[in-house]
Design a protein around this motif. Structure first.
Motif, PDB file in Angstrom:
ATOM      1  N   LYS A  86     -18.065   9.661   8.283  1.00  0.00           N
ATOM      2  CA  LYS A  86     -17.177  10.650   7.902  1.00  0.00           C
ATOM      3  C   LYS A  86     -18.164  11.738   7.451  1.00  0.00           C
ATOM      4  CE  LYS A  86     -16.179   9.623   3.026  1.00  0.00           C
ATOM      5  NZ  LYS A  86     -17.551   8.973   2.798  1.00  0.00           N
ATOM      6  N   ALA A  87     -17.391  12.980   7.476  1.00  0.00           N
ATOM      7  CA  ALA A  87     -18.275  14.096   6.900  1.00  0.00           C
ATOM      8  C   ALA A  87     -19.023  14.066   5.581  1.00  0.00           C
ATOM      9  CB  ALA A  87     -17.463  15.356   6.771  1.00  0.00           C
ATOM     10  N   GLY A  88     -20.522  14.389   5.630  1.00  0.00           N
ATOM     11  CA  GLY A  88     -21.043  13.985   4.672  1.00  0.00           C
ATOM     12  C   GLY A  88     -22.071  12.827   4.815  1.00  0.00           C
ATOM     13  N   ASP A  89     -21.755  12.049   5.749  1.00  0.00           N
ATOM     14  CA  ASP A  89     -22.675  10.691   5.972  1.00  0.00           C
ATOM     15  C   ASP A  89     -23.779  11.293   6.579  1.00  0.00           C
ATOM     16  OD1 ASP A  89     -20.804   9.003   4.885  1.00  0.00           O
ATOM     17  OD2 ASP A  89     -20.112   8.143   6.920  1.00  0.00           O
ATOM     18  N   THR A  90     -24.809  10.619   5.989  1.00  0.00           N
ATOM     19  CA  THR A  90     -26.209  11.138   6.553  1.00  0.00           C
ATOM     20  C   THR A  90     -26.239  10.912   8.290  1.00  0.00           C
ATOM     21  OG1 THR A  90     -26.975   8.780   6.049  1.00  0.00           O
ATOM     22  CG2 THR A  90     -27.450  10.627   4.446  1.00  0.00           C
ATOM     23  N   VAL A  91     -27.053  11.656   8.826  1.00  0.00           N
ATOM     24  CA  VAL A  91     -27.394  11.637  10.139  1.00  0.00           C
ATOM     25  C   VAL A  91     -28.237  10.311  10.363  1.00  0.00           C
ATOM     26  CG1 VAL A  91     -28.352  12.661  12.224  1.00  0.00           C
ATOM     27  CG2 VAL A  91     -27.403  13.925  10.323  1.00  0.00           C
ATOM     28  N   GLY A 136     -15.995  16.555  11.529  1.00  0.00           N
ATOM     29  CA  GLY A 136     -17.267  17.096  10.567  1.00  0.00           C
ATOM     30  C   GLY A 136     -18.171  16.225  10.697  1.00  0.00           C
ATOM     31  N   GLY A 183     -32.706  17.548   4.843  1.00  0.00           N
ATOM     32  CA  GLY A 183     -32.067  17.449   6.282  1.00  0.00           C
ATOM     33  C   GLY A 183     -31.033  16.426   6.479  1.00  0.00           C
ATOM     34  N   GLY A 184     -30.334  16.122   5.326  1.00  0.00           N
ATOM     35  CA  GLY A 184     -29.336  15.139   5.390  1.00  0.00           C
ATOM     36  C   GLY A 184     -28.209  15.803   6.026  1.00  0.00           C
ATOM     37  N   ALA A 185     -27.026  15.211   5.927  1.00  0.00           N
ATOM     38  CA  ALA A 185     -25.784  15.735   6.556  1.00  0.00           C
ATOM     39  C   ALA A 185     -24.965  16.725   5.826  1.00  0.00           C
ATOM     40  CB  ALA A 185     -24.717  14.710   6.825  1.00  0.00           C
ATOM     41  N   GLN A 186     -25.853  17.637   4.763  1.00  0.00           N
ATOM     42  CA  GLN A 186     -24.983  18.487   3.894  1.00  0.00           C
ATOM     43  C   GLN A 186     -24.644  19.649   4.677  1.00  0.00           C
ATOM     44  OE1 GLN A 186     -25.363  18.435   0.003  1.00  0.00           O
ATOM     45  NE2 GLN A 186     -25.268  16.322   0.767  1.00  0.00           N
ATOM     46  N   ILE A 187     -23.510  20.164   4.223  1.00  0.00           N
ATOM     47  CA  ILE A 187     -22.867  21.243   4.897  1.00  0.00           C
ATOM     48  C   ILE A 187     -22.692  22.273   3.790  1.00  0.00           C
ATOM     49  CG2 ILE A 187     -20.717  22.232   5.777  1.00  0.00           C
ATOM     50  CD1 ILE A 187     -20.275  19.473   7.197  1.00  0.00           C
ATOM     51  N   PHE A 200     -14.638  10.986  11.724  1.00  0.00           N
ATOM     52  CA  PHE A 200     -13.740  11.909  11.140  1.00  0.00           C
ATOM     53  C   PHE A 200     -14.351  13.462  11.477  1.00  0.00           C
ATOM     54  CE2 PHE A 200     -13.142   8.121   8.860  1.00  0.00           C
ATOM     55  CZ  PHE A 200     -11.703   7.967   9.040  1.00  0.00           C
ATOM     56  N   VAL A 251      -9.602  13.934   4.330  1.00  0.00           N
ATOM     57  CA  VAL A 251     -10.918  13.391   4.586  1.00  0.00           C
ATOM     58  C   VAL A 251     -10.558  12.065   5.545  1.00  0.00           C
ATOM     59  CG1 VAL A 251     -13.130  12.357   4.140  1.00  0.00           C
ATOM     60  CG2 VAL A 251     -12.061  14.156   2.594  1.00  0.00           C
ATOM     61  N   GLY A 252     -10.559  12.194   6.734  1.00  0.00           N
ATOM     62  CA  GLY A 252     -10.050  11.262   7.608  1.00  0.00           C
ATOM     63  C   GLY A 252      -8.614  10.812   7.028  1.00  0.00           C
ATOM     64  N   ASP A 295     -18.225  15.098  -0.924  1.00  0.00           N
ATOM     65  CA  ASP A 295     -19.497  14.871  -1.022  1.00  0.00           C
ATOM     66  C   ASP A 295     -20.653  15.397  -0.056  1.00  0.00           C
ATOM     67  OD1 ASP A 295     -19.001  12.920  -2.757  1.00  0.00           O
ATOM     68  OD2 ASP A 295     -18.364  11.279  -1.316  1.00  0.00           O
ATOM     69  N   GLU A 296     -20.185  16.165   0.958  1.00  0.00           N
ATOM     70  CA  GLU A 296     -21.137  16.634   2.056  1.00  0.00           C
ATOM     71  C   GLU A 296     -21.604  18.103   1.669  1.00  0.00           C
ATOM     72  OE1 GLU A 296     -17.786  16.417   2.196  1.00  0.00           O
ATOM     73  OE2 GLU A 296     -16.736  17.988   3.466  1.00  0.00           O
ATOM     74  N   LEU A 297     -20.662  18.653   0.533  1.00  0.00           N
ATOM     75  CA  LEU A 297     -20.904  20.077   0.521  1.00  0.00           C
ATOM     76  C   LEU A 297     -22.390  20.427  -0.144  1.00  0.00           C
ATOM     77  CD1 LEU A 297     -17.494  21.331  -0.306  1.00  0.00           C
ATOM     78  CD2 LEU A 297     -18.785  21.224   1.700  1.00  0.00           C
ATOM     79  N   PRO A 304     -21.215  13.407  11.658  1.00  0.00           N
ATOM     80  CA  PRO A 304     -22.449  13.611  12.463  1.00  0.00           C
ATOM     81  C   PRO A 304     -22.276  12.429  13.756  1.00  0.00           C
ATOM     82  CG  PRO A 304     -23.272  12.563  10.271  1.00  0.00           C
ATOM     83  CD  PRO A 304     -21.734  13.135  10.377  1.00  0.00           C
TER      84      PRO A 304
END
Lengths: 389, 389
Positions: free
Chosen positions: B62-67, B82, A178-182, B80, A234-235, A168-170, B84
């Protein structure tokens, strides 16, 4: 993996397209090389039993002249490298060991009988093996194939390798919100490696952490290998492993005793082989070296082609490692007259993609290896010996 | 050569096409990585000053969650790798150093303050150099470029390299007449090497030993480099050198102090750089490694890229060499815990293309080097570190 992956097919290609392809059959010479006896040096062709007296030179033979010249008794012929030996001659004396006296050729001390003739087939003979099945053809092989009478080579087909990233983060590009996207670095890296290692990359994009989407893709994809990254830890939740298990995936292995890349899995879903790599970019890249490269080589007919381990001496001490085979990234230096020296990067943080890009090699430490000191010999894999890496 | 050969141009390519291409500019990161502080491990995010007491866990990130998550005083959050870091947290304690007591999280001995947080930009920062101009991009670089916000890369254009073989004796295939034709192995080899080294090969075929034909081809060819083989020493007559001289060729060098491949020349005819290699297939291939590879690298913006010399120990003795830098073909063996060992092939005959194809390396002996014994250190060039070779 070796038990489950078989070459996917074969076809003939012209030599211009053969670089890097894998021979699918043993290829044999279609002619003798040289096809007839030829001079190995510039000099004079003569009969050794005539050589006691000065010999008149009655002509010259050069490379490309037709076969069939005859040497008359008591004479010699000027001859150039690669030229057919005239019938009646049994020796070539190099020009530096001759002199002209009154228009005749006189041999100097050091001239020897029966020298400097390449006999027919002395390079290779018709039917002799030139290239073995399973060999990845380099430019030297291609020259040898051409010179042995081949215009084409039968090679294994390139395996089609689909690449997919889970998470989901990709994202594929800068996120304006500016979200938590990687940004997904794994697909660009893995597609390049698939190509460098002889496969045809097929990009299946980023798949969200949704079992239905993954199941739909898996039910329609038609490739020789599917490589995924991410979704494996993922966790606490092994999304990829659990979704695959629900679809009937047969795992050959699931988790491996290596660091990084413990969360690697391999198996089959029906007839589709699936290699699941970790999501972390450094871990995925190292796991690709260890698992994807042999997988593509097996599908492409080249055998396992494991990363070759070599030896280096440590340029600085490294700590003891845990219970898993451990890969540490580092730099190589050449010591004059001696071996390579390996210095581990100060940070082995798996998020440091810049560190991975700047590394020259990994040291491979066996499980529970003790600390090692400067000067100790260690096993490494050199990146400059791995295509595209 | 370095004074005469300049990069031929540049263009932008998508990352899927960037493998093996040479960066034409210094490329800098377009974002911070990570873009915000993230957890480096799975564990609990907390404020260290709160850590003396058991902490209720009020959620998970978890990774992908918004800041934007906030840590309330006196609590912790499951986190987890990655993910924020929530505002207010200054520490991640790995889960192995915690335990749950009455539904609250208690830290175990060994937990340390301010650990396991990757700060924003700790991998790389916006504007930081990621890839230097002149670097040939490998898969790791491509991953790094993607992760630093690039969808494209500006790379040098591939130089167009024409390949031509000279010689009345040459043919592209088996000659049904059985004359003195020799199959041309040089063009297939050189075209493959041009491709492997980043150029675009253009095949000009076989040219007979006729000055007018050669002159006509030279007056019409439009490429960045012309590579010829043969015609340089057909017996006493330097056909290529003399024909080129008559057309106004300016030689940078003509004959080199190396063995094999003494008959190598380089220079310019008007604006066309010409590299003339020997006709002998082994000599041409070794000369390509020493001269063609740097020439293509210079035209392609990668700098000289000379063949890298390494060290090995001799597996068997080698004889003294003459006044030229001498290249001997051989096999490599790995000695456990130590250096590579090099054993010269029994025949160094330049006609033995099969021997060249079976070799792993050349030893490079300086002019007039004395005999060397088993165990002596010698300089080698490993073929497995040269693309396509």
């Amino acid at each position: 993996m070796a038990a489950l992956l078989r070459p996917v097919g074969a076809a003939s290609v012209i030599l211009d397209d053969a670089l890097g392809r894998v021979a699918a059959i043993d290829i044999v010479a279609r002619l003798n090389a040289p096809p007839f006896p030829v001079a190995a040096m510039d000099g004079y062709a003569l009969r050794w039993s005539d050589a006691g007296a000065p010999l008149p030179c009655t002509g010259a033979i050069k490379a490309g002249d037709t076969v069939g010249a005859r040497l008359s008794p008591g004479t010699c012929l000027r001859i150039f490298t690669g030229a057919p030996i005239p019938s009646g001659a049994d020796t070539v004396v190099i020009q530096e060991l001759t002199e002209q006296v009154d228009g005749r050729i006189v041999l100097l001390p050091g001239a020897e009988p029966y020298r400097h003739i390449r006999t027919a087939g002395s390079n290779f003979e018709t039917g002799q093996s030139i290239v073995r099945a399973g060999r990845r053809l380099n430019a030297r092989d291609i020259g040898l194939l051409a010179s042995s009478g081949h215009l084409h080579a039968r090679v294994y087909s390139r395996p089609r390798v689909a690449v997919l990233s889970m998470g989901d983060e990709l994202s594929d590009s800068l996120s304006p919100g500016g979200g938590a996207q990687i940004i997904d670095a794994n697909r660009p890296t893995l597609k390049a490696l698939v190509r460098a290692w002889g496969g045809i990359p097929i990009d299946l994009g980023i798949v969200r952490d949704d079992p239905d989407t993954l199941a739909r893709i898996l039910s329609t994809v038609d490739v020789d290998l599917l490589v995924t990254s991410g979704g494996a830890s993922v966790g606490d939740f092994d999304f990829m492993g659990q979704t695959l298990a629900g679809l009937g995936f047969k795992a050959a292995f699931h988790k491996v005793q290596m660091r990084p890349a413990k969360a690697t899995l391999f198996g089959t879903l029906g007839s589709l082989p699936i290699l699941g790599l970790p999501g972390n970019a450094c871990a995925a890249t190292i796991a690709a070296l260890i698992f994807l490269k042999p997988a593509i080589a097996l599908l492409g007919g080249a055998g396992r082609q494991d990363a070759v381990r070599e030896w280096a001496v440590l340029g600085s001490a490294i700590a003891a490692v845990g219970p898993r085979t451990t890969f540490l990234r580092g730099r190589l230096d050449r010591e004059a007259g001696g071996c390579l020296s390996f210095t581990a990067l100060p940070s082995q943080d798996n998020a440091m993609l810049s560190g991975l890009a700047g590394a020259d090699a990994v040291v491979v430490r066996p499980p529970s290896a003790p600390a090692a000191r400067t000067g100790d010999s260690v096993e490494i894999v050199r990146f400059d010996t791995v295509a595209g890496f």
